[in-house]
Design a protein around this motif. Structure first.
Motif, PDB file in Angstrom:
ATOM      1  N   PRO A 327       0.832  -1.209   0.000  1.00 21.29           N
ATOM      2  CA  PRO A 327       0.000   0.000   0.000  1.00 21.29           C
ATOM      3  C   PRO A 327       0.870   1.263   0.000  1.00 21.29           C
ATOM      4  CG  PRO A 327      -0.888  -1.610   1.527  1.00 21.29           C
ATOM      5  CD  PRO A 327       0.419  -2.165   1.040  1.00 21.29           C
ATOM      6  N   PHE A 328       0.606   2.143  -0.954  1.00 22.81           N
ATOM      7  CA  PHE A 328       1.423   3.342  -1.112  1.00 22.81           C
ATOM      8  C   PHE A 328       1.200   4.312   0.045  1.00 22.81           C
ATOM      9  CE2 PHE A 328       1.238   2.812  -5.980  1.00 22.81           C
ATOM     10  CZ  PHE A 328       2.409   2.071  -5.979  1.00 22.81           C
ATOM     11  N   SER A 329       2.296   4.956   0.439  1.00 23.23           N
ATOM     12  CA  SER A 329       2.162   6.091   1.368  1.00 23.23           C
ATOM     13  C   SER A 329       1.854   7.354   0.584  1.00 23.23           C
ATOM     14  CB  SER A 329       3.445   6.262   2.179  1.00 23.23           C
ATOM     15  OG  SER A 329       4.525   6.631   1.336  1.00 23.23           O
ATOM     16  N   GLY A 330       2.254   7.377  -0.696  1.00 22.26           N
ATOM     17  CA  GLY A 330       1.868   8.499  -1.561  1.00 22.26           C
ATOM     18  C   GLY A 330       2.989   9.463  -1.894  1.00 22.26           C
ATOM     19  N   GLU A 331       4.238   9.102  -1.670  1.00 24.80           N
ATOM     20  CA  GLU A 331       5.341   9.993  -2.036  1.00 24.80           C
ATOM     21  C   GLU A 331       5.667   9.804  -3.525  1.00 24.80           C
ATOM     22  OE1 GLU A 331       9.992  10.993  -0.833  1.00 24.80           O
ATOM     23  OE2 GLU A 331       8.884   9.388   0.167  1.00 24.80           O
ATOM     24  N   ILE A 332       5.626  10.902  -4.288  1.00 27.63           N
ATOM     25  CA  ILE A 332       5.831  10.843  -5.735  1.00 27.63           C
ATOM     26  C   ILE A 332       6.973  11.779  -6.103  1.00 27.63           C
ATOM     27  CG2 ILE A 332       4.774  11.171  -8.013  1.00 27.63           C
ATOM     28  CD1 ILE A 332       2.048  10.772  -6.661  1.00 27.63           C
ATOM     29  N   PHE A 353      10.006  17.508  -9.864  1.00 27.80           N
ATOM     30  CA  PHE A 353       9.332  18.035  -8.664  1.00 27.80           C
ATOM     31  C   PHE A 353       8.951  16.857  -7.775  1.00 27.80           C
ATOM     32  CE2 PHE A 353       5.848  17.377 -11.663  1.00 27.80           C
ATOM     33  CZ  PHE A 353       4.873  16.756 -10.881  1.00 27.80           C
ATOM     34  N   ASP A 354       8.655  17.165  -6.503  1.00 30.76           N
ATOM     35  CA  ASP A 354       8.319  16.135  -5.517  1.00 30.76           C
ATOM     36  C   ASP A 354       6.931  16.378  -4.956  1.00 30.76           C
ATOM     37  OD1 ASP A 354      10.834  14.893  -5.705  1.00 30.76           O
ATOM     38  OD2 ASP A 354      11.691  16.345  -4.302  1.00 30.76           O
ATOM     39  N   VAL A 355       6.275  15.297  -4.585  1.00 31.08           N
ATOM     40  CA  VAL A 355       4.978  15.359  -3.913  1.00 31.08           C
ATOM     41  C   VAL A 355       5.092  14.522  -2.648  1.00 31.08           C
ATOM     42  CG1 VAL A 355       2.506  14.945  -4.084  1.00 31.08           C
ATOM     43  CG2 VAL A 355       3.814  15.518  -6.150  1.00 31.08           C
ATOM     44  N   HIS A 356       4.866  15.122  -1.516  1.00 26.50           N
ATOM     45  CA  HIS A 356       4.981  14.408  -0.240  1.00 26.50           C
ATOM     46  C   HIS A 356       3.653  13.734   0.109  1.00 26.50           C
ATOM     47  CE1 HIS A 356       8.913  16.085   0.272  1.00 26.50           C
ATOM     48  NE2 HIS A 356       8.447  17.329   0.198  1.00 26.50           N
ATOM     49  N   PRO A 357       3.706  12.657   0.897  1.00 30.06           N
ATOM     50  CA  PRO A 357       2.479  11.947   1.258  1.00 30.06           C
ATOM     51  C   PRO A 357       1.443  12.872   1.885  1.00 30.06           C
ATOM     52  CG  PRO A 357       4.399  10.666   1.903  1.00 30.06           C
ATOM     53  CD  PRO A 357       4.911  12.003   1.448  1.00 30.06           C
ATOM     54  N   GLY A 358       0.193  12.755   1.430  1.00 30.38           N
ATOM     55  CA  GLY A 358      -0.896  13.566   1.964  1.00 30.38           C
ATOM     56  C   GLY A 358      -0.972  14.962   1.396  1.00 30.38           C
ATOM     57  N   GLN A 359      -0.022  15.363   0.561  1.00 36.39           N
ATOM     58  CA  GLN A 359      -0.051  16.693  -0.035  1.00 36.39           C
ATOM     59  C   GLN A 359      -0.975  16.739  -1.241  1.00 36.39           C
ATOM     60  OE1 GLN A 359       3.856  18.082  -1.138  1.00 36.39           O
ATOM     61  NE2 GLN A 359       3.984  19.396   0.666  1.00 36.39           N
ATOM     62  N   ASP A 486     -11.141   4.209  -2.717  1.00 34.38           N
ATOM     63  CA  ASP A 486     -10.326   4.577  -1.550  1.00 34.38           C
ATOM     64  C   ASP A 486      -8.831   4.418  -1.830  1.00 34.38           C
ATOM     65  OD1 ASP A 486      -9.934   5.553   0.992  1.00 34.38           O
ATOM     66  OD2 ASP A 486     -10.028   3.571   1.932  1.00 34.38           O
ATOM     67  N   ASN A 487      -8.380   5.003  -2.938  1.00 37.70           N
ATOM     68  CA  ASN A 487      -6.969   4.900  -3.322  1.00 37.70           C
ATOM     69  C   ASN A 487      -6.103   5.902  -2.563  1.00 37.70           C
ATOM     70  OD1 ASN A 487      -8.491   4.592  -6.413  1.00 37.70           O
ATOM     71  ND2 ASN A 487      -7.309   2.915  -5.564  1.00 37.70           N
ATOM     72  N   PRO A 488      -4.846   5.548  -2.263  1.00 37.20           N
ATOM     73  CA  PRO A 488      -3.969   6.491  -1.558  1.00 37.20           C
ATOM     74  C   PRO A 488      -3.484   7.642  -2.433  1.00 37.20           C
ATOM     75  CG  PRO A 488      -2.783   4.467  -2.089  1.00 37.20           C
ATOM     76  CD  PRO A 488      -4.213   4.226  -2.448  1.00 37.20           C
ATOM     77  N   ILE A 489      -3.520   7.461  -3.752  1.00 35.55           N
ATOM     78  CA  ILE A 489      -3.091   8.509  -4.685  1.00 35.55           C
ATOM     79  C   ILE A 489      -4.262   8.846  -5.585  1.00 35.55           C
ATOM     80  CG2 ILE A 489      -1.540   9.077  -6.607  1.00 35.55           C
ATOM     81  CD1 ILE A 489       0.519   7.228  -5.366  1.00 35.55           C
ATOM     82  N   LEU A 490      -4.480  10.140  -5.792  1.00 34.34           N
ATOM     83  CA  LEU A 490      -5.604  10.607  -6.590  1.00 34.34           C
ATOM     84  C   LEU A 490      -5.112  11.573  -7.657  1.00 34.34           C
ATOM     85  CD1 LEU A 490      -8.708  10.688  -6.964  1.00 34.34           C
ATOM     86  CD2 LEU A 490      -8.746  12.617  -5.366  1.00 34.34           C
ATOM     87  N   ILE A 491      -5.588  11.391  -8.860  1.00 38.58           N
ATOM     88  CA  ILE A 491      -5.237  12.264  -9.977  1.00 38.58           C
ATOM     89  C   ILE A 491      -6.496  12.974 -10.456  1.00 38.58           C
ATOM     90  CG2 ILE A 491      -4.486  12.291 -12.390  1.00 38.58           C
ATOM     91  CD1 ILE A 491      -2.560  10.055 -11.721  1.00 38.58           C
ATOM     92  N   LEU A 492      -6.425  14.302 -10.503  1.00 38.26           N
ATOM     93  CA  LEU A 492      -7.540  15.113 -10.989  1.00 38.26           C
ATOM     94  C   LEU A 492      -7.080  15.861 -12.240  1.00 38.26           C
ATOM     95  CD1 LEU A 492      -8.618  16.744  -7.582  1.00 38.26           C
ATOM     96  CD2 LEU A 492      -9.384  14.566  -8.549  1.00 38.26           C
ATOM     97  N   THR A 519      -2.764  11.634  -1.248  1.00 38.44           N
ATOM     98  CA  THR A 519      -1.814  12.390  -2.069  1.00 38.44           C
ATOM     99  C   THR A 519      -2.518  12.715  -3.377  1.00 38.44           C
ATOM    100  OG1 THR A 519       0.082  11.252  -1.104  1.00 38.44           O
ATOM    101  CG2 THR A 519       0.405  12.345  -3.231  1.00 38.44           C
ATOM    102  N   VAL A 520      -2.574  14.001  -3.702  1.00 37.35           N
ATOM    103  CA  VAL A 520      -3.366  14.443  -4.839  1.00 37.35           C
ATOM    104  C   VAL A 520      -2.495  15.251  -5.794  1.00 37.35           C
ATOM    105  CG1 VAL A 520      -5.414  15.719  -5.588  1.00 37.35           C
ATOM    106  CG2 VAL A 520      -5.423  14.541  -3.384  1.00 37.35           C
ATOM    107  N   ILE A 521      -2.591  14.937  -7.079  1.00 34.88           N
ATOM    108  CA  ILE A 521      -1.990  15.774  -8.116  1.00 34.88           C
ATOM    109  C   ILE A 521      -3.132  16.218  -9.024  1.00 34.88           C
ATOM    110  CG2 ILE A 521      -0.366  15.904 -10.029  1.00 34.88           C
ATOM    111  CD1 ILE A 521       1.320  13.835  -8.737  1.00 34.88           C
ATOM    112  N   ALA A 522      -3.295  17.519  -9.140  1.00 31.20           N
ATOM    113  CA  ALA A 522      -4.435  18.054  -9.874  1.00 31.20           C
ATOM    114  C   ALA A 522      -3.992  19.049 -10.927  1.00 31.20           C
ATOM    115  CB  ALA A 522      -5.412  18.723  -8.902  1.00 31.20           C
ATOM    116  N   VAL A 523      -4.515  18.872 -12.145  1.00 26.91           N
ATOM    117  CA  VAL A 523      -4.337  19.848 -13.218  1.00 26.91           C
ATOM    118  C   VAL A 523      -5.616  20.655 -13.303  1.00 26.91           C
ATOM    119  CG1 VAL A 523      -4.224  20.128 -15.719  1.00 26.91           C
ATOM    120  CG2 VAL A 523      -2.659  18.572 -14.578  1.00 26.91           C
TER     121      VAL A 523
END
Length: 573
Positions: A327-332, A353-359, A486-492, A519-523
């Motif tokens: 299971p991912f913690s979400g660090e990208i 660039f970096d994405v920290h867990p929960g960011q 209920d995924n740990p990483i979400l892409i919008l 952890t969310v990455i959104a465009v």
């Protein structure tokens, strides 16, 4: 199937012999041969009447055995054809699902549908019907040559002398037909693609009153297909008269020479009749095989088109021993990532660039800068040309594709809904979801209120692509679909771009619940969607132009600040 073929071949050889017995042993005065004399005691005598009775019974028996063998062979080959068609279609579809999105960037969906339906059906039909015919005809041809040489080798040479000439002619025609059939299949693919694109874009066509243009395109595609078919038929139509003429010439020579031998007593009428029967049957498989030129050409072209899909090398590769991720913690982390759709036109140059867990990290920038491409690489829909992407410190290429994608949720600009119920669409990514989980996801996504008003509620059927729902309703079902996984990483990817103000507020409220603890990455073009972002990455011309918090980027007075001024004016800070 092979046993049935051998039986059919044997019966084909046996068919003329009862007639020979009638002509030689009943009409003539020759004694009954061994192959029929064994039946005479059963019938109670050896008179001419008994010989005629035996010949009649053998004729019926041969027909009955042939019928059983034909039934068995037909059933078995049909089973084989259906199995081949279904297996081929499933394997092709499986391969298409493994291909990267880059393959679909340059391939028309209508062309793929044409191959999955028409070309696979052509191969299936060939296996179901033509396979047994070719096998039976080929074996019968060989067996008849042996028997004819045994009966009258000089007469047999007449038929054998013509066969190579016919074969050379058939091969030459086959090349012409194959070229024409290839053009036919290409034209049919264009026709199907035109229909598919027109029906998918019917709203736009009606809005711009371009029905006449679509009908003209369809008519042109249909005319091209018809012309190609006529060209193929023109080539294959030459076979029938040529083969018929060859049969007539050979038959005439044998009939003329055989009649003279019968008159001189060298040959019996029965022997001449059986040879003429074999001669006719000898050319039947020749004619059948010649007339299959068009079918064989179609199968050859269909096989080439199927192979072209199988040979597509844009499959996302997996390592020999990929890891099933925990299971991912979400660090990208993006490390010097570059990508190009075409070698001469790079889209991304050096993305880091970096994405920290929960960011929550927002990605903004001018249109065409490569923002959506960045998102597509996280789930390996596309792979970077250089650089790498890591999740939890591991290069994502080391993970199994299934394991990687099952831990990433998506909410895209256009939520595609499939034909089925509302509940089916919400649970699409989690088929084992319970009714309570579906209801809870819909409530969190602000979708329960409009679903409850629909006839049949969660059991209401949704048409293709959810055309009966508004954009905001489709988007909220899409959010519910992401929530239930209920995924740990979400892409919008532009989740509010096409919504009105009221729908946008409902969707943003649902997104706030969805993104909590992930952890969310959104465009987003609408910067309001990124109001809760911890960090904003600005991509322009394929590079990271700016990176930081909203306030930091506003103070830089650069690309982000300009985008903010264009949307909100200088008053909003």
């Amino acid at each position: 199937m092979v046993s049935a073929t051998w039986v059919q071949m044997a019966m084909a050889l046996a068919v003329p012999w009862p007639l020979k017995s009638v002509l030689d042993n009943v009409v003539g005065n020759h004694p009954a041969p061994l192959w029929i004399s064994w039946l005479l005691p059963v019938l109670g005598g050896d008179t001419k009447a008994h010989i005629a009775e035996a010949a009649a019974l053998l004729t019926v028996a041969i027909a009955a055995i042939t019928g059983v063998a034909m039934y068995a062979g037909s059933y078995l080959t049909e089973s084989l054809g259906q199995s081949i068609g279904n297996e081929l279609r499933v394997r092709l579809y499986h391969h298409l699902q493994e291909l990267s999105l880059a393959y679909y960037d340059t391939t028309r969906v209508g062309t793929l549908l044409s191959t999955l339906t028409g070309d696979v059906q052509t191969i299936q039909a060939f296996a179901s019907s033509s396979t047994l015919t070719i096998l039976t005809d080929t074996l019968s041809l060989i067996a008849m040559v042996v028997v004819m040489l045994w009966l009258r080798w000089d007469f047999a040479l007449i038929a054998l002398a013509v066969t190579p000439l016919l074969a050379a002619f058939v091969l030459r025609v086959n090349r012409a037909v194959r070229t024409a059939v290839k053009e036919v299949r290409t034209s049919q693919s264009d026709l199907l693609a035109t229909l598919q694109e027109g029906l998918q874009s019917i709203e736009v066509i009606k809005a711009f009153t371009r029905e006449d243009r679509q009908e003209q395109q369809l008519a042109q595609a249909g005319l091209h297909t018809a012309t190609a078919w006529l060209q193929a038929r023109k080539a294959s139509a030459l076979l029938a008269p040529i083969v018929t003429l060859a049969i007539a010439v050979c038959t005439a020579l044998v009939l003329w020479r055989g009649s003279l031998l019968v008159l001189t007593g060298v040959m019996t009428i029965g022997s001449l009749s059986i040879f003429l029967a074999y001669l006719a049957r000898f050319f039947t498989p020749v004619r059948d095989l010649a007339q299959m030129t068009n079918t064989i050409a179609q199968v050859s072209v269909a096989f080439q088109r199927v192979t072209a899909i199988c040979d597509a090398d844009t499959v996302i590769p997996q390592r020999p021993t990929p890891r099933q991720p925990a299971p991912f913690s979400g660090e990208i982390a993006f490390e010097n990532v570059a990508f190009a759709y075409h070698p001469d036109v790079p889209v991304l140059h050096d993305i880091t660039f970096d994405v920290h867990p929960g960011q929550m990290v927002g990605i903004v920038g001018p249109t065409g800068g490569g923002k959506s491409t960045v998102l597509s690489m996280i789930a390996r829909f596309r792979d970077p040309d250089t650089g790498r992407i890591c999740i939890d410190g591991v290069d994502i290429c080391n993970y199994t594709l299934h394991g990687l994608r099952t831990q990433i949720g998506f909410v895209l600009q256009e939520t595609v809904l499939l034909h089925g119920t509302v509940a089916d669409n919400i649970a699409f990514g989690r088929p084992d979801a319970t009714e309570d989980q579906i209801l809870r996801a819909a409530q969190l996504a602000n979708a329960d209120e409009f679903i409850a008003r629909m006839p049949n509620g969660y059991d209401a059927m949704i048409g293709d692509r959810g055309a009966t729902l508004s954009g905001g309703q489709r988007q909220r079902i899409g959010i519910a679909r992401a929530l239930i996984r209920d995924n740990p990483i979400l892409i919008l990817d532009e989740p509010t771009a096409a919504l009105d103000a009221e729908s946008e507020e409902l969707v943003i409220d649902a997104l706030d619940r969805l993104t909590n603890g992930r952890t969310v990455i959104a465009v987003a073009h609408r910067l309001s969607t990124l109001r809760n972002a911890n960090t904003i990455v600005v991509i322009k011309d394929g590079v990271v132009a700016e990176n930081g918090s909203h306030r930091h980027l506003r103070n830089l007075n650069g690309v982000y600040a300009e985008l903010h001024r264009l949307q909100f004016g200088d008053a909003h800070r």
